[in-house]
Design a protein around this motif. Structure first.
Motif, PDB file in Angstrom:
ATOM      1  N   SER A  54       0.831  -1.200   0.000  1.00 14.19           N
ATOM      2  CA  SER A  54       0.000   0.000   0.000  1.00 14.19           C
ATOM      3  C   SER A  54       0.871   1.258   0.000  1.00 14.19           C
ATOM      4  N   ASN A  57       2.326   1.640  -3.439  1.00 12.16           N
ATOM      5  CA  ASN A  57       1.329   2.140  -4.383  1.00 12.16           C
ATOM      6  C   ASN A  57       1.100   3.643  -4.219  1.00 12.16           C
ATOM      7  N   LYS A  60       3.197   6.044  -6.263  1.00 15.88           N
ATOM      8  CA  LYS A  60       2.872   6.269  -7.677  1.00 15.88           C
ATOM      9  C   LYS A  60       2.027   7.531  -7.887  1.00 15.88           C
ATOM     10  N   GLU A 103      -6.583   7.990  -1.845  1.00 14.01           N
ATOM     11  CA  GLU A 103      -5.706   6.811  -1.733  1.00 14.01           C
ATOM     12  C   GLU A 103      -5.040   6.763  -0.357  1.00 14.01           C
TER      13      GLU A 103
END
Length: 126
Positions: A54, A57, A60, A103
């Motif tokens: 996580s 990610n 990104k 996110e």
């Protein structure tokens, strides 16, 4: 004895570095955000991996300029599992956007019941 101590002290030269000022402390430029997560001792390897993935990610996201992570080497307390995540941003504005992103909001809930503590520190690169 006291005379010897006074004589030695008189020979010493004390130097004092510059006093920290607001000008000496950077407040703009590249910003590093360091997070140390300590997992509870019964946390599964699978959940720890999910947290690691996580964080990766999140790197990104467009506002992230750099990312690295690692596992704390602690010879004194081998039962504690600590992971360190370092994210670099262009500045404070980008870090703020990162923290508010959907996110990131989803990420901070992942495995919360298995995390013993989270410590973080931010600093600007001089």
């Amino acid at each position: 004895m006291l005379i010897k101590i006074i004589a030695i002290a008189g020979c010493l030269t004390w130097t004092k570095g510059p006093e920290p000022t607001s000008k000496a402390i950077p407040s703009k430029g590249l910003l590093r955000h360091v997070v140390v997560v300590t997992f509870k001792t019964n946390t599964s390897i699978d959940l720890i991996r999910k947290v690691d993935i996580s964080f990766k990610n999140l790197s990104k996201l467009s506002m992230v300029k750099g990312y690295e992570w690692g596992i704390v080497k602690d010879d004194k307390n081998t039962k504690k599992v600590k992971h360190v995540y370092v994210t670099t941003f262009e500045g404070q504005k980008e870090e703020d956007a990162y923290g508010k992103s959907p996110e990131h909001q989803k990420h901070i809930k992942l495995g919360a019941e298995n995390i013993e503590s989270v410590e973080s520190v931010d600093y600007f690169l001089p």
